[in-house]
Design a protein around this motif. Structure first.
Motif, short mmCIF file in Angstrom:
data_model
loop_
_atom_site.label_atom_id
_atom_site.label_comp_id
_atom_site.label_asym_id
_atom_site.label_seq_id
_atom_site.Cartn_x
_atom_site.Cartn_y
_atom_site.Cartn_z
N UNK A 151 0.82 -1.21 0.00
CA UNK A 151 0.00 0.00 0.00
C UNK A 151 0.85 1.26 0.00
N UNK A 152 2.15 1.11 0.19
CA UNK A 152 3.07 2.25 0.20
C UNK A 152 3.91 2.24 -1.08
N UNK A 153 4.29 3.38 -1.61
CA UNK A 153 5.03 3.42 -2.88
C UNK A 153 6.45 2.88 -2.79
N UNK A 154 7.04 2.87 -1.58
CA UNK A 154 8.45 2.48 -1.46
C UNK A 154 8.70 1.06 -1.95
N UNK A 155 7.71 0.19 -1.89
CA UNK A 155 7.90 -1.20 -2.27
C UNK A 155 7.51 -1.53 -3.69
N UNK A 156 7.11 -0.56 -4.47
CA UNK A 156 6.57 -0.88 -5.79
C UNK A 156 7.65 -1.27 -6.79
N UNK A 157 8.88 -0.89 -6.57
CA UNK A 157 9.96 -1.32 -7.44
C UNK A 157 10.64 -2.58 -6.91
N UNK A 158 10.69 -2.71 -5.60
CA UNK A 158 11.29 -3.87 -4.93
C UNK A 158 10.46 -4.12 -3.68
N UNK A 159 9.67 -5.18 -3.69
CA UNK A 159 8.71 -5.40 -2.60
C UNK A 159 9.36 -5.54 -1.23
N UNK A 160 10.64 -5.87 -1.19
CA UNK A 160 11.33 -5.94 0.10
C UNK A 160 11.54 -4.56 0.72
N UNK A 161 11.36 -3.50 -0.05
CA UNK A 161 11.57 -2.15 0.46
C UNK A 161 10.31 -1.54 1.08
N UNK A 162 9.20 -2.24 1.02
CA UNK A 162 7.97 -1.73 1.61
C UNK A 162 8.15 -1.57 3.12
N UNK A 163 7.74 -0.45 3.70
CA UNK A 163 7.94 -0.24 5.14
C UNK A 163 7.14 -1.20 6.01
N UNK A 164 6.11 -1.84 5.45
CA UNK A 164 5.32 -2.81 6.20
C UNK A 164 5.66 -4.25 5.80
N UNK A 165 6.83 -4.46 5.22
CA UNK A 165 7.28 -5.82 4.85
C UNK A 165 7.57 -6.61 6.12
N UNK A 166 7.09 -7.86 6.14
CA UNK A 166 7.33 -8.75 7.27
C UNK A 166 7.65 -10.14 6.77
N UNK A 167 8.25 -10.94 7.66
CA UNK A 167 8.49 -12.35 7.37
C UNK A 167 7.39 -13.17 8.04
N UNK A 168 6.60 -13.84 7.21
CA UNK A 168 5.50 -14.67 7.69
C UNK A 168 6.01 -15.80 8.59
N UNK A 169 5.33 -16.01 9.69
CA UNK A 169 5.71 -17.06 10.63
C UNK A 169 6.81 -16.65 11.59
N UNK A 170 7.35 -15.44 11.39
CA UNK A 170 8.37 -14.91 12.29
C UNK A 170 7.89 -13.56 12.84
N UNK A 171 7.55 -12.66 11.92
CA UNK A 171 7.01 -11.36 12.31
C UNK A 171 5.49 -11.32 12.20
N UNK A 172 4.90 -12.43 11.77
CA UNK A 172 3.45 -12.58 11.78
C UNK A 172 3.12 -13.89 12.49
N UNK A 173 1.86 -14.07 12.78
CA UNK A 173 1.39 -15.31 13.39
C UNK A 173 0.90 -16.27 12.31
N UNK A 174 0.39 -17.42 12.72
CA UNK A 174 -0.25 -18.41 11.85
C UNK A 174 0.71 -18.97 10.81
N UNK A 175 1.93 -19.35 11.28
CA UNK A 175 2.97 -19.87 10.39
C UNK A 175 2.71 -21.28 9.91
#
Length: 445
Positions: A151-175
């Motif tokens: 939802x932020x423009x920073x990740x539109x060229x490289x999705x890893x640069x999005x400020x809300x990027x997380x690692x599923x199962x580590x920085x999120x639940x329900x892994x």
């Protein structure tokens, strides 16, 4: 869950069959508990035991939101982030979940008194949420672990640069280390059809990470003729980096810690291997003082193997223990790419060897959407192979994490979830037979 498993095992269930099945209200999941975050207080990192903190619980099935999918998980795998979660280092992951919960109403689901771990899976889609059109119930999938909304423009060229990027199962639940998992639908990728469930589950995180770190323009952009130093070359990350270097026409210099691991590297096709324990390298005199003489001895060993060449790049992930040696070992103008710090994240190096020799340090973290798909395609085409060495049951996930924490493993360690045994899920037997030796290279070593 038994009806779901029966449908998967039959190999003939249709998408309509899966859509008609009731999704269970609860399921088994490997968790850590918020009320145990201080259980290892005062204990040295090495002595923290994941078998004490990892639990197998019955948990409630989360609400399915827009753009999401619920997957029946046949197999998962252990990554070092599971170890970090289980020993609550360098910070407790419950802090990640609480911060995530503040971002939206839907994200509040993730703030629970337990954290379901696991950043890999192979399984079958059971349900998709509103707006999902690329996947449907019954699709056999693997998942990469990039969780991002873009939802932020920073990740539109490289999705890893999005400020809300997380690692599923580590920085999120329900892994993924569970009978079911909740993922964003854009995490899903086709399961390689010549692999078993546990083999297909094992590459996701480490294969994608190695691809960005070593091959992508966002990482080292490895090219034909390069020489690359690969730490832990028979481990989860290093085993994929070694394969990629060889496939790209580069020369890997593989660093390992035992004769068995050295032999695995040679079986992959690597010729230049350093057994760091046999050579007795001690890069630190004590906890606060490094030994530059050991860097120089290490560099001499590399040049002995390469015919006088310093390495063009260093594939770094051990961190504190090796980083000074890595900076020293790279050639003038060379590159050190780092993606982790399993031995400590406060790195130290002698800046004279860095600035006066025009070297570069690149930080690399997981992979963007395109890189994850490209890495998975290499697996599906049989150009890169799983390095699964052993699989545990869901009940023994703590032991699996312990093995990785203590470096008792080779390659990747799998965890069977719904799958009742190993060896299931192969759809293309002809392709499998063609690559069987490579697929089994790490088995039971």
């Amino acid at each position: 869950m038994q009806k779901i498993l029966d449908a998967i095992m039959s190999g003939t269930a249709t998408g309509e069959d899966y859509a008609a099945m009731e999704v269970p209200e609860s399921y088994r999941a490997v968790t850590v508990h918020a009320d145990e975050q201080e259980m290892f207080a005062g204990v040295a990192t090495r002595d923290k035991d994941p078998r004490k903190s990892i639990h197998l619980d019955e948990v409630a099935t989360p609400e399915l939101g827009p753009g999401e999918a619920i997957v029946a998980v046949m197999a998962s795998a252990v990554n070092y982030n599971t170890v970090w979660t289980s020993i609550f280092e360098p910070v407790s992951t419950f802090g990640f979940l609480k911060r995530y919960a503040k971002t939206s109403e839907l994200a509040k689901r993730h703030d629970l008194p337990y954290h379901i771990v696991g950043s890999d899976l192979a399984g079958v889609v059971l349900r998709v949420g509103p707006g999902v059109t690329a996947w449907k119930p019954g699709d056999e999938v693997v998942a990469h672990c990039l969780d991002v909304d873009l939802q932020r423009p920073q990740g539109h060229n490289d999705t890893m640069m999005d400020p809300e990027q997380r690692i599923w199962g580590f920085e999120t639940n329900f892994g993924g280390m569970a009978d079911m998992a909740l993922v964003k639908a854009n995490q899903l990728m086709p399961k390689p059809d010549h692999l078993t469930w546990e083999e297909a589950a094992s590459p996701g995180l480490v294969n994608s990470t190695a691809y960005r770190q070593l091959i992508s323009k966002n990482g080292g952009a490895l090219k034909l003729g390069d020489t690359v130093l690969i730490w832990g070359a028979s481990g989860g990350l290093g085993s994929y980096a070694t394969q990629m270097a060889l496939a790209a026409g580069a020369t890997p210099v593989c660093v390992v810690s035992s004769p068995d691991k050295a032999e695995l590297c040679r079986k992959m096709g690597a010729e230049l291997v350093i057994d760091r324990n046999a050579e007795g390298y001690k890069f630190w005199k004590d906890e606060t003082t490094q030994d530059p003489k050991e860097w120089r001895r290490f560099g001499s060993k590399i040049r002995e193997l390469t015919g006088g060449r310093d390495v063009d790049m260093v594939f770094e992930h051990p961190g504190r223990e090796t980083f000074g040696a890595s900076v020293y070992a790279a050639r003038k103008g060379g590159t050190i790419i780092t993606c982790a710090s399993t031995s400590g994240y406060m790195h130290e190096y002698d800046n004279r060897y860095f600035w006066m020799n025009l070297k570069r340090i690149i930080g690399s973290h997981f992979a963007n959407y395109a890189e994850a798909w490209e890495a998975n395609d290499l697996i599906a085409r049989g150009l890169i192979h799983p390095t699964l060495s052993k699989s545990y049951s869901l009940e023994n996930a703590g032991q699996a994490a312990f093995d990785v924490h203590r470096n008792l493993h080779q390659g990747k360690v799998g965890v069977l979830c719904l799958a009742p045994e190993e060896g299931l899920g192969v759809r293309d037997t002809a392709k499998r037979e063609k690559h069987l030796e490579a697929i089994n290279r790490f088995r039971n070593v």
